[in-house]
Design an enzyme around this catalytic site. Structure first.
Site, PDB file in Angstrom:
ATOM      1  N   SER A   1       0.872  -1.155  -0.188  1.00  0.00           N
ATOM      2  CA  SER A   1      -0.316   0.401   0.270  1.00  0.00           C
ATOM      3  C   SER A   1       0.820   1.509  -0.491  1.00  0.00           C
ATOM      4  O   SER A   1       1.595   1.453  -1.219  1.00  0.00           O
ATOM      5  CB  SER A   1      -0.734  -0.218   0.850  1.00  0.00           C
ATOM      6  OG  SER A   1      -2.155   0.711   0.752  1.00  0.00           O
TER       7      SER A   1
ATOM      8  N   HIS B   1      -8.119  -5.611  -0.703  1.00  0.00           N
ATOM      9  CA  HIS B   1      -6.142  -4.732  -0.907  1.00  0.00           C
ATOM     10  C   HIS B   1      -5.827  -5.749   1.461  1.00  0.00           C
ATOM     11  O   HIS B   1      -6.012  -5.101   2.563  1.00  0.00           O
ATOM     12  CB  HIS B   1      -7.126  -3.171   0.096  1.00  0.00           C
ATOM     13  CG  HIS B   1      -5.621  -2.666   0.688  1.00  0.00           C
ATOM     14  ND1 HIS B   1      -5.002  -1.874  -1.102  1.00  0.00           N
ATOM     15  CD2 HIS B   1      -5.619  -1.629   1.195  1.00  0.00           C
ATOM     16  CE1 HIS B   1      -3.758  -1.079  -0.405  1.00  0.00           C
ATOM     17  NE2 HIS B   1      -4.445  -1.075   0.645  1.00  0.00           N
TER      18      HIS B   1
HETATM   19  C1  GTR Z   1      -5.839   4.380   1.258  1.00  0.00           C
HETATM   20  C2  GTR Z   1      -5.121   5.549  -0.211  1.00  0.00           C
HETATM   21  C3  GTR Z   1      -4.029   4.670  -0.312  1.00  0.00           C
HETATM   22  C4  GTR Z   1      -3.115   3.783   0.157  1.00  0.00           C
HETATM   23  C5  GTR Z   1      -4.093   2.998   1.878  1.00  0.00           C
HETATM   24  C6  GTR Z   1      -2.377   2.780   2.627  1.00  0.00           C
HETATM   25  O1  GTR Z   1      -6.244   5.102   2.654  1.00  0.00           O
HETATM   26  O2  GTR Z   1      -5.534   5.882  -0.166  1.00  0.00           O
HETATM   27  O3  GTR Z   1      -3.189   5.314  -1.166  1.00  0.00           O
HETATM   28  O4  GTR Z   1      -1.851   4.095   0.510  1.00  0.00           O
HETATM   29  O5  GTR Z   1      -4.464   4.030   2.320  1.00  0.00           O
HETATM   30  O6  GTR Z   1      -1.739   3.013   2.784  1.00  0.00           O
HETATM   31  O7  GTR Z   1      -3.257   1.326   3.293  1.00  0.00           O
END
Ligand code: GTR
Length: 511
Positions: free
Chosen positions: A257, A399
């Site tokens: 992420s 995710h």
């Molecule tokens: C989210 C963000 C993403 C990603 C994610 C993370 O809120 O929008 O770009 O980086 O966080 O890092 O868990």
């Protein structure tokens, strides 16, 4: 008569509607192809990059500069003095399965110092022979990756400002399958990202900033937190290079992420990372910005104003005016290996955009005579593509970074190292010294391409040990002979002229 006329009209209208529909569908299908992506192989002055030398000397520095200026910001020129303190070493950690080390990396500059603590688990075999290591930053503290009670808990601020010690030991264990990693012969090294720069916007007052940033003023291309975290990863590498239990030529950098965005930026700048992996990194990571799918630049810059440089905000809602896109970031890994992973339920990270960035990075690998992804067709879920220098998979699910992802990364690294040394064939490194054009028309399986005139400059990227077996071939054996002489003069001891491509090919077919 009138009815016949009406039927004719109806038919004509229907045909017209069908034609219009077909046009609409084909426009939709080509919308992707019409993405106006900058060409990684066209220099800023419009000249085409036609050799790996021109890439390394001109285009690669230009692209790095574009990313510094417009996206991640510039790492300050000021250097911190760095010292290492191994404050814990246990050869029988995790019930005898691991060699554990905890190392403080202490950076000093501007009369201030910053302590960052790295946790390392290595398989016990590392005592006999240095092992490859997977390096990554973690989100909630080293103690959350495993329940091991000996892991030191960082005092650095958390994202929520709640003390890190409130999060239980091993809370994020599912994201860090330590024992599975060790059982495959890899070590894992990790550091809490907030030790480098806490992840909230405080006007760049904490973490590494007060040590390295100018006292007054902040330039529009000053680095943000992603740049700072990437800097921290290079400091981890500074330590790993000194550790006799670590194979410094086999450090794999990965991140999930926001930390996947970070691993790509760190890997782009620091070529000591031999394989660079991004897990679900999305916007300003692996995903193409100009597609404007999932998270957009305005969304990311508004929610996380401290991640990137000031200039990046100028592109909010204006992605099409960016002079770069993320395929160029991936291309900066060439000729090293890189891997991007998406997840089916992670639309926010735009899986298709992550895949297409890999596709569009491929021409740079081709310039080196290396295979990239080898397909422009997005694979089905859980069907990894892993036999070139660019790997990709889309995992079923949300995710996250799961054991499935880690296993695929280790498969990729195993395969990559076997291929690039030809070790699985038991023949040493097999090098095709013909031109790129000849190589593209056909070459031996497991061979890499280094044209004979470039062999002296490029051999070190592929063969570090001068005692390693090297087999060279070309069309007739002439150029292989010239290249062999160059390598022997450089001190390579076991170089063989394998002779003619066509004869070797026939022999391979007969085997
Ligand atoms: C989210 C963000 C993403 C990603 C994610 C993370 O809120 O929008 O770009 O980086 O966080 O890092 O868990």
């Amino acid at each position: 008569m009138a009815a016949a006329q009406a039927r004719k009209w109806e038919k004509r209208n229907m045909t017209r509607t069908i034609i219009l529909l077909l046009i609409a569908i084909s426009t939709m299908a080509h919308a992707e192809d019409r993405l106006d992506l900058p060409d990684p192989l066209t220099n800023n002055n419009g000249k085409t990059v036609d050799s790996s030398k021109a890439w390394e000397q001109v285009r690669r520095p230009e692209i790095l500069e574009l990313f510094r200026t417009h996206v991640y910001g510039r790492t300050p020129a000021t250097q911190a003095k760095l010292s290492f303190e191994v404050f814990d070493e246990n050869p029988t950690a995790l019930g005898g399965k691991a060699l554990r080390k905890q190392v403080a990396l202490v950076a000093t500059a501007a009369q201030k110092s910053l302590r960052m603590e790295m946790l390392i688990y290595l398989p016990v075999s590392a005592k006999q022979k240095p092992v490859p290591v997977l390096l990554l930053l973690n989100f909630s503290g080293n103690h959350t990756i495993n329940p091991d009670p000996a892991i030191a808990i960082s005092e650095s601020p958390s994202r929520t400002k709640k003390p890190l010690r409130d999060t239980p030991r091993g809370a994020n264990e599912s994201r860090y399958p330590v024992e599975k990693i060790l059982s495959r012969g890899y070590g894992i090294a990790t550091l809490y990202y907030g030790d480098i720069d806490p992840d909230f916007h405080d006007g760049f007052k904490n973490g590494i900033h007060p040590l390295l940033d100018p006292v007054e003023g902040r330039a529009a291309d000053a680095w943000g937190s992603v740049g700072a975290w990437a800097w921290g990863l290079s400091r981890c590498m500074d330590y790993l290079e000194t550790d006799k239990n670590v194979d410094r030529g086999k450090v794999v950098l990965l991140g999930h992420s926001r930390l996947g965005k970070t691993s790509l930026w760190a890997g782009a700048q620091d070529e000591r990372f031999r394989i660079v992996i991004s897990n679900n990194s999305g916007c300003t990571g692996a995903a193409l910005a100009k597609r404007k799918q999932g998270e957009t630049l305005a969304a990311i810059n508004n929610r996380f104003p401290h991640w990137f440089c000031g200039n990046y905000k100028r592109y909010n809602g204006k992605e099409e005016t960016l002079p770069l896109d993320q395929h160029m970031l991936i291309a900066l890994m060439a000729p090293r290996a890189t891997y991007v992973a998406s997840a089916t339920k992670d639309g926010w990270a735009d899986p298709k955009g992550e895949f297409l960035a890999c596709v569009h990075a491929e021409p740079v690998y081709k310039l080196f005579g290396l295979s990239g992804l080898n397909t422009a067709v997005m694979p089905q879920p859980d069907q990894p593509i892993n036999d070139g220098h660019i790997g990709y998979h889309i995992r079923s699910g949300r995710h996250d970074m799961t054991e499935y992802d880690w296993q695929r990364y280790m498969d990729f690294a195993d395969g990559h190292w076997k291929r690039s040394t030809g070790k699985d064939e038991g023949k040493g490194t097999l090098i095709d010294v013909r031109t790129q054009t000849e190589y593209r028309k056909g070459h031996l399986k497991n061979s890499i391409n280094i044209p004979h005139v470039e062999i002296g400059a490029r051999i070190k990227d592929h063969v570090k040990d001068k005692k390693e077996d090297i087999v060279l071939y070309c069309r007739s054996g002439m150029r292989a002979g010239v290249a062999r002489k160059v390598l022997e003069d450089m001190g390579y001891e076991n170089v063989v002229n394998g002779g003619s491509y066509h004869l070797l090919k026939e022999k391979a077919a007969g085997d």
